[in-house]
Design an enzyme around this catalytic site. Sequence first.
Site, PDB file in Angstrom:
ATOM      1  N   GLY B 161      17.463   3.385   8.733  1.00  0.00           N
ATOM      2  CA  GLY B 161      17.914   4.407   7.792  1.00  0.00           C
ATOM      3  C   GLY B 161      17.794   5.774   8.431  1.00  0.00           C
ATOM      4  O   GLY B 161      17.957   5.928   9.647  1.00  0.00           O
ATOM      5  N   SER B 162      17.460   6.772   7.601  1.00  0.00           N
ATOM      6  CA  SER B 162      17.412   8.136   8.130  1.00  0.00           C
ATOM      7  C   SER B 162      16.312   8.293   9.183  1.00  0.00           C
ATOM      8  O   SER B 162      16.507   8.974  10.188  1.00  0.00           O
ATOM      9  CB  SER B 162      17.236   9.132   6.988  1.00  0.00           C
ATOM     10  OG  SER B 162      16.173   8.739   6.151  1.00  0.00           O
ATOM     11  N   SER B 182      18.180  -4.395  10.382  1.00  0.00           N
ATOM     12  CA  SER B 182      18.231  -3.839   9.027  1.00  0.00           C
ATOM     13  C   SER B 182      18.925  -4.878   8.148  1.00  0.00           C
ATOM     14  O   SER B 182      19.352  -5.927   8.650  1.00  0.00           O
ATOM     15  CB  SER B 182      18.953  -2.498   9.011  1.00  0.00           C
ATOM     16  OG  SER B 182      20.282  -2.674   9.407  1.00  0.00           O
ATOM     17  N   ARG B 183      19.013  -4.583   6.846  1.00  0.00           N
ATOM     18  CA  ARG B 183      19.599  -5.576   5.954  1.00  0.00           C
ATOM     19  C   ARG B 183      21.003  -5.964   6.409  1.00  0.00           C
ATOM     20  O   ARG B 183      21.403  -7.116   6.366  1.00  0.00           O
ATOM     21  CB  ARG B 183      19.650  -5.041   4.521  1.00  0.00           C
ATOM     22  CG  ARG B 183      18.353  -5.245   3.766  1.00  0.00           C
ATOM     23  CD  ARG B 183      18.377  -4.515   2.458  1.00  0.00           C
ATOM     24  NE  ARG B 183      18.499  -3.067   2.677  1.00  0.00           N
ATOM     25  CZ  ARG B 183      18.314  -2.139   1.754  1.00  0.00           C
ATOM     26  NH1 ARG B 183      18.018  -2.502   0.527  1.00  0.00           N
ATOM     27  NH2 ARG B 183      18.427  -0.860   2.030  1.00  0.00           N
ATOM     28  N   VAL B 237       5.279   3.823  10.952  1.00  0.00           N
ATOM     29  CA  VAL B 237       5.312   5.055  10.156  1.00  0.00           C
ATOM     30  C   VAL B 237       5.950   4.774   8.794  1.00  0.00           C
ATOM     31  O   VAL B 237       6.331   5.705   8.081  1.00  0.00           O
ATOM     32  CB  VAL B 237       6.065   6.206  10.870  1.00  0.00           C
ATOM     33  CG1 VAL B 237       5.312   6.657  12.118  1.00  0.00           C
ATOM     34  CG2 VAL B 237       7.507   5.839  11.193  1.00  0.00           C
ATOM     35  N   GLY B 238       6.091   3.469   8.459  1.00  0.00           N
ATOM     36  CA  GLY B 238       6.696   3.092   7.178  1.00  0.00           C
ATOM     37  C   GLY B 238       5.615   2.973   6.104  1.00  0.00           C
ATOM     38  O   GLY B 238       5.178   3.971   5.526  1.00  0.00           O
ATOM     39  N   ARG B 239       5.187   1.749   5.844  1.00  0.00           N
ATOM     40  CA  ARG B 239       4.112   1.490   4.896  1.00  0.00           C
ATOM     41  C   ARG B 239       3.177   0.448   5.493  1.00  0.00           C
ATOM     42  O   ARG B 239       3.625  -0.452   6.208  1.00  0.00           O
ATOM     43  CB  ARG B 239       4.674   0.942   3.568  1.00  0.00           C
ATOM     44  CG  ARG B 239       5.295   1.969   2.662  1.00  0.00           C
ATOM     45  CD  ARG B 239       4.257   2.860   1.995  1.00  0.00           C
ATOM     46  NE  ARG B 239       4.881   3.835   1.117  1.00  0.00           N
ATOM     47  CZ  ARG B 239       5.444   4.974   1.521  1.00  0.00           C
ATOM     48  NH1 ARG B 239       5.461   5.282   2.798  1.00  0.00           N
ATOM     49  NH2 ARG B 239       5.972   5.808   0.653  1.00  0.00           N
ATOM     50  N   GLU B 268      -5.141   2.188   2.247  1.00  0.00           N
ATOM     51  CA  GLU B 268      -5.510   3.582   2.538  1.00  0.00           C
ATOM     52  C   GLU B 268      -6.393   4.150   1.432  1.00  0.00           C
ATOM     53  O   GLU B 268      -6.206   3.816   0.276  1.00  0.00           O
ATOM     54  CB  GLU B 268      -4.232   4.426   2.656  1.00  0.00           C
ATOM     55  CG  GLU B 268      -3.387   4.023   3.847  1.00  0.00           C
ATOM     56  CD  GLU B 268      -2.023   4.712   3.865  1.00  0.00           C
ATOM     57  OE1 GLU B 268      -1.803   5.660   3.089  1.00  0.00           O
ATOM     58  OE2 GLU B 268      -1.183   4.287   4.663  1.00  0.00           O
ATOM     59  N   HIS B 286      -1.807   8.835   7.572  1.00  0.00           N
ATOM     60  CA  HIS B 286      -0.610   8.915   6.722  1.00  0.00           C
ATOM     61  C   HIS B 286      -0.082  10.361   6.667  1.00  0.00           C
ATOM     62  O   HIS B 286       0.082  10.931   5.578  1.00  0.00           O
ATOM     63  CB  HIS B 286      -0.890   8.389   5.314  1.00  0.00           C
ATOM     64  CG  HIS B 286       0.381   7.953   4.610  1.00  0.00           C
ATOM     65  ND1 HIS B 286       0.438   6.925   3.727  1.00  0.00           N
ATOM     66  CD2 HIS B 286       1.650   8.417   4.699  1.00  0.00           C
ATOM     67  CE1 HIS B 286       1.673   6.771   3.264  1.00  0.00           C
ATOM     68  NE2 HIS B 286       2.430   7.678   3.856  1.00  0.00           N
ATOM     69  N   ALA B 288       2.670  11.235   8.824  1.00  0.00           N
ATOM     70  CA  ALA B 288       3.911  11.265   9.604  1.00  0.00           C
ATOM     71  C   ALA B 288       4.951  12.191   8.985  1.00  0.00           C
ATOM     72  O   ALA B 288       5.729  12.817   9.685  1.00  0.00           O
ATOM     73  CB  ALA B 288       4.488   9.858   9.744  1.00  0.00           C
TER      74      ALA B 288
END
Lengths: 322, 322
Positions: B161-162, B182-183, B237-239, B268, B286, B288
């Site tokens: 994505g972005s 990606s999907r 850097v996602g989840r 977290e 967290h 980023a």
Amino acid sequence: MASMENLPVVLFHRRSSYTLALKDRLSPHFHLLDPFDTQEPISSFLSVHGYSIRALLCVGYTPITSETLNFLPSLELIVAGSAGVDHIALQECHRRGITITNASLAFAEDAADHAVGLLIDVLRRISAADRFVRAGSWPVMGDFPLGFKLGGKRVGIVGYGSVGSEVAKRLAAFGCNIAYNSRKRKPSVPFPYYENVHNLAVDSDILILCCSLTKETHHIINEGVMKSLGKGVIVNVGRGSLVDEKTLVQFLVEGKLGGAGLDVFENEPHVPKEMLCLDNVVLSAHRAVFTPESFEALIELCLANLKAFFSNEPLQSVVKIE
Amino acid sequence: MASMENLPVVLFHRRSSYTLALKDRLSPHFHLLDPFDTQEPISSFLSVHGYSIRALLCVGYTPITSETLNFLPSLELIVAGSAGVDHIALQECHRRGITITNASLAFAEDAADHAVGLLIDVLRRISAADRFVRAGSWPVMGDFPLGFKLGGKRVGIVGYGSVGSEVAKRLAAFGCNIAYNSRKRKPSVPFPYYENVHNLAVDSDILILCCSLTKETHHIINEGVMKSLGKGVIVNVGRGSLVDEKTLVQFLVEGKLGGAGLDVFENEPHVPKEMLCLDNVVLSAHRAVFTPESFEALIELCLANLKAFFSNEPLQSVVKIE
């Protein structure tokens, strides 16, 4: 296997402590004369063998002084296994018509990667955050203080050679605004040129030092330049003595500078102790140009230049002496 | 100054502890209903005001459950002030025809910068070198161990994505070979597409996790994927829950993975204690997507989307729910 007598002779100029895979890789192709293979003092070794030597491989930062060169009257080529060549008596080589090649081509990408890594680390406080997390402070103290964004920052590159141009290529992709200082304007470079490093500092948020250490660049980043930079960030992957380190320490301690990412120091391996407790400083141990991949590239480059020399082919990465 | 009664009403949905300059910046343009401005419990506040609310600004990761939505029968728009939207009941919003915008546009560059910073840090061992220098080990122990070169590495981006596209733009400038999962294949992306993250891991030296956390992506990096990656590096850097963290810790401790750069964790602010002493791991808290510059961009984006909604203009960064 070819007899060693038929191979071109190359002086393997090194310090006693320096070991490298270089020798193993070069020895099938050249008759390497290594003073440390004998029990003789180097001066007497060179007195015997020096007269016939046309090419020398300089390992690491082994000094080549006028005295060394006096033993080598037939020397035509120095292949330096380093990016910087401030350990070589350049003017004396120039006077004698000795060509020098350096290894900046092999190391430029690594050095640029490291410079960008140090810069992101300082701006986004990665090493400081890592200390914070490892100390168990996150659950206790809550959010770690914000860093700063890289995109949009004005980056002044001091020394636009092979390293500087690789830094520019990378930081352009982050959306930085790039300008540079070097001895001469480079017509092919699309970024603004500053003849004067003071003016570059005035117009920059970040200075990245990528130039060689010469008489002209010694302490090129002095108190005046630091004042001009203001609360900016200095990244140094060149040589420690490009910066007046005493003043740098004072400016960092007093909060006059925003931060620094330093791979090189004036008195390595000694790092000013005042820096060791600063959170806006990232320190590495002169490793910007060292990876296994760059060593491999170094070996290939040295081999290529020595082979080219003995075949009268063009050399790569010849050092210009002015 | 316009009377508040004439301004469009927006529910300011936040946690009690959450403070932001957002409110000050939005209040000249909207009549912000903030339950914490009153002494009422949120449910009774929403019972009174909820019926008329067409737009909601969700601050940070304040949950929006089906229960919350039951209080808001007129809701048409959720403006999320975050990149991820896994704290929002997406399917329920979809069923009710509620549009969601996220803030990934505002945060994408920061997140990509941080991902690249973590990656260079892991490969070139910058935080580890910084610890080494600060501990005074350089003069005592000599050269710090070599890191690895970034150029030429095969980087698999999970979630294009972005953020993922900004990571790709940056790493291409370092000479990395990029592929993505990606999907769906993105026809405009010039890099190889992998439908399956296992196959991507097999062909990668580095995995960078930039996707949203959904039911489908929960533990997308499981034991099998880590085995496929081998001695590679994972950057997240996602989840936190994109990765099976227990297995990640085990693989890192046992040396089955090469390293990791982690900004997010499953629980977290708690970070598995086994990681805190590993030298091939870089940990940040967290952060980023947090810089003053990205907060400013966030405010502008929220303002723009709320203004567009009340003027029937097109919205930016609408979340696609499938």
